[in-house]
Scaffold this active site. Sequence first.
Site, PDB file in Angstrom:
ATOM      1  N   ASP A  15       0.849  -1.186   0.000  1.00 11.96           N
ATOM      2  CA  ASP A  15       0.000   0.000   0.000  1.00 11.96           C
ATOM      3  C   ASP A  15       0.882   1.231   0.000  1.00 11.96           C
ATOM      4  O   ASP A  15       2.023   1.187   0.442  1.00 11.96           O
ATOM      5  CB  ASP A  15      -0.826   0.043   1.303  1.00 11.96           C
ATOM      6  CG  ASP A  15      -1.853  -1.060   1.327  1.00 11.96           C
ATOM      7  OD1 ASP A  15      -1.955  -1.782   0.327  1.00 11.96           O
ATOM      8  OD2 ASP A  15      -2.539  -1.181   2.358  1.00 11.96           O
ATOM      9  N   LYS A  40      -4.715   2.836  -2.295  1.00 10.91           N
ATOM     10  CA  LYS A  40      -5.246   4.195  -2.293  1.00 10.91           C
ATOM     11  C   LYS A  40      -4.318   5.171  -1.618  1.00 10.91           C
ATOM     12  O   LYS A  40      -3.599   4.857  -0.704  1.00 10.91           O
ATOM     13  CB  LYS A  40      -6.558   4.186  -1.516  1.00 10.91           C
ATOM     14  CG  LYS A  40      -7.710   3.768  -2.348  1.00 10.91           C
ATOM     15  CD  LYS A  40      -8.974   4.273  -1.717  1.00 10.91           C
ATOM     16  CE  LYS A  40     -10.109   3.344  -2.097  1.00 10.91           C
ATOM     17  NZ  LYS A  40     -11.056   3.153  -1.061  1.00 10.91           N
ATOM     18  N   GLY A  74      -0.648  -1.467   5.432  1.00  9.89           N
ATOM     19  CA  GLY A  74      -0.478  -0.602   6.588  1.00  9.89           C
ATOM     20  C   GLY A  74      -1.238  -1.158   7.784  1.00  9.89           C
ATOM     21  O   GLY A  74      -2.284  -1.797   7.637  1.00  9.89           O
ATOM     22  N   ILE A 133      -7.903  -5.074   9.433  1.00 10.64           N
ATOM     23  CA  ILE A 133      -8.734  -3.919   9.784  1.00 10.64           C
ATOM     24  C   ILE A 133      -8.767  -2.941   8.613  1.00 10.64           C
ATOM     25  O   ILE A 133      -7.744  -2.355   8.245  1.00 10.64           O
ATOM     26  CB  ILE A 133      -8.216  -3.253  11.073  1.00 10.64           C
ATOM     27  CG1 ILE A 133      -8.439  -4.223  12.225  1.00 10.64           C
ATOM     28  CG2 ILE A 133      -8.938  -1.932  11.324  1.00 10.64           C
ATOM     29  CD1 ILE A 133      -8.006  -3.742  13.571  1.00 10.64           C
ATOM     30  N   MET A 135     -10.210   6.616   8.790  1.00  8.47           N
ATOM     31  CA  MET A 135     -10.628   7.356   7.593  1.00  8.47           C
ATOM     32  C   MET A 135     -11.685   8.391   7.939  1.00  8.47           C
ATOM     33  O   MET A 135     -12.652   8.574   7.202  1.00  8.47           O
ATOM     34  CB  MET A 135     -11.137   6.383   6.516  1.00  8.47           C
ATOM     35  CG  MET A 135     -10.033   5.451   6.027  1.00  8.47           C
ATOM     36  SD  MET A 135     -10.579   4.196   4.882  1.00  8.47           S
ATOM     37  CE  MET A 135     -11.136   2.915   5.990  1.00  8.47           C
TER      38      MET A 135
HETATM   39  N1  SAH Z   1      -5.180  -1.572   8.095  1.00 13.17           N
HETATM   40  C1  SAH Z   1      -4.905  -0.248   8.615  1.00 13.17           C
HETATM   41  C2  SAH Z   1      -6.015   0.713   8.309  1.00 13.17           C
HETATM   42  C3  SAH Z   1      -6.185   1.000   6.846  1.00 13.17           C
HETATM   43  S1  SAH Z   1      -7.428   2.172   6.543  1.00 13.17           S
HETATM   44  C4  SAH Z   1      -4.618  -0.366  10.112  1.00 13.17           C
HETATM   45  O1  SAH Z   1      -4.827  -1.419  10.691  1.00 13.17           O
HETATM   46  O2  SAH Z   1      -4.173   0.619  10.704  1.00 13.17           O
HETATM   47  C5  SAH Z   1      -6.504   3.664   6.440  1.00 13.17           C
HETATM   48  C6  SAH Z   1      -6.737   4.521   7.660  1.00 13.17           C
HETATM   49  O3  SAH Z   1      -5.990   4.003   8.730  1.00 13.17           O
HETATM   50  C7  SAH Z   1      -6.287   5.948   7.525  1.00 13.17           C
HETATM   51  O4  SAH Z   1      -7.267   6.760   6.882  1.00 13.17           O
HETATM   52  C8  SAH Z   1      -6.141   6.338   8.977  1.00 13.17           C
HETATM   53  O5  SAH Z   1      -7.379   6.587   9.570  1.00 13.17           O
HETATM   54  C9  SAH Z   1      -5.610   5.044   9.581  1.00 13.17           C
HETATM   55  N2  SAH Z   1      -4.140   5.034   9.693  1.00 13.17           N
HETATM   56  C10 SAH Z   1      -3.285   4.156   9.151  1.00 13.17           C
HETATM   57  N3  SAH Z   1      -2.023   4.393   9.534  1.00 13.17           N
HETATM   58  C11 SAH Z   1      -2.069   5.464  10.350  1.00 13.17           C
HETATM   59  C12 SAH Z   1      -1.104   6.208  11.086  1.00 13.17           C
HETATM   60  N4  SAH Z   1       0.190   5.905  11.038  1.00 13.17           N
HETATM   61  N5  SAH Z   1      -1.530   7.257  11.821  1.00 13.17           N
HETATM   62  C13 SAH Z   1      -2.830   7.564  11.897  1.00 13.17           C
HETATM   63  N6  SAH Z   1      -3.784   6.905  11.216  1.00 13.17           N
HETATM   64  C14 SAH Z   1      -3.411   5.871  10.458  1.00 13.17           C
END
Ligand code: SAH
Length: 464
Positions: free
Chosen positions: A249, A271, A302, A307, A384
């Site tokens: 990602d 995205k 990420g 999730i 998000m």
């Molecule tokens: N799978 C990821 C989430 C993906 S959706 C997880 O478990 O964290 C993407 C959203 O995750 C972003 O819009 C934000 O709300 C959050 N996000 C991901 N990494 C982040 C970070 N380092 N700091 C703050 N928000 C984060």
Amino acid sequence: MQHFPIFLDLANRPVAIAGNGPFALAKLRLLLKTEARLHLFAAAPEADLLALARLRGVTIHDRPAEAGDLAGTVLAYAAHGDDDADARFAALARAAGALVNVVDNLEASAFITPAIVDRDPVTIAIGTEGAAPVLARALKSDLEKQLPQGLGPLARAGKLFRPMAEALPQGAPRRDFWADYYFNTGPQVLAEVGEGLLDHALRDLLDQHLKAEPPRGRVDLVGAGPGDPELLTQRARRLLDRADVVIHDRLVPAAILELARREATFVAVGKEGFGPSTPQDQINAVMIDHAYSGAHVVRLKGGDASIFGRLDEETQALTEAGVEWAVTPGITAASAAAAAIGRSLTQRGRNTDLRILTAHDIDGFADHDWRALARPGAVAAIYMGKRAARFWQGRLLMHGASGATPVTCVENASRPDQRILTTRLDRLAEDLARAAPLGPVLTLFGLAPAKAAATLPALLEEFA
Ligand code: SAH
């Protein structure tokens, strides 16, 4: 490193040796290993020097070198064992633009000759900057013992065969073929039937490998955590270390991608905020194609892959394609954000459940059980939620949530550019607009940072 090791192409290029005695003979023997055009300058050469030079087609000049003899000479060895004669020859050679080596005279030499372990085309050069010739010799004799004599013929035949081996797909299939040749089939053929049949053996082996079942690739779906490389799991690191292909990602930072194998292929998908995104079908197809080619694929996501990571869509596609897969969990953004503000996501007497919600889904702003969330003490980790802030703020207030409910937005949680915005529900949209975060934001509804607790007595009372 005063002397920089390089491998110089001497094929058909003039190299001069001046001297008449054991030094000149030693240099001549060494240089006869190359494809250089050798010139020997020796007045009345000694018998063994003359015999060797004649036998091997060396141009013999039965006199000292003169200006004009050395035009175009690449390397010149002054090997008289006599300082004056060496100095005269070295000056001529330098003037002709040659690199000069004066035997046993480091200062007067533009280059030095290393100790060489010769398994042509595999050549190992050992140098100690003249500091410890004994050490160089010891290392050489160690390596001589370690490297099979057959390495040279094996590598020669292998080198010629390289274009043919391109019939195999790049990556694991080709690597396996060469490993099979160099470590099994090659040495065996060499020992049993000799160098002449290596080419045959290579052809047979290639046929075998072309016909073999393609090695089975696999996909590991790996959570990369919130961004700090230290928050990767050990397993994630190990998988990255072995991956042939990393499909990641855009949320995954460069510092994490750098931990992957250098030779890996990197594919960026997914995205970027509301920017261009790779369609899910295409992501699935890329994973499956690489796995079919035998690659070990790491699908790096990420946070935690389970999730808001569309994990099930990807694993289902892999299952349908018959590709083996496994999931490696990661630290989700909510955990990183809670750590950043030093607060627990659950607390005895305050909240016995934690909602993990996205403010967005495929249809736009996502609806939730606002009434339940509006109750005092409720805590939610909102993913998000940046763009939809005004929407969910309105919904919660409408369903009776207190305007004073603490809300903390953590931007870039765990990364060097992490920012924390503390606000309350009724001021959320305007405060967030003013902060204008550019990075990903995790919003903790119902939680204020631990550090700030002392300055927020009213809120503390409400949630005590
Ligand atoms: N799978 C990821 C989430 C993906 S959706 C997880 O478990 O964290 C993407 C959203 O995750 C972003 O819009 C934000 O709300 C959050 N996000 C991901 N990494 C982040 C970070 N380092 N700091 C703050 N928000 C984060």
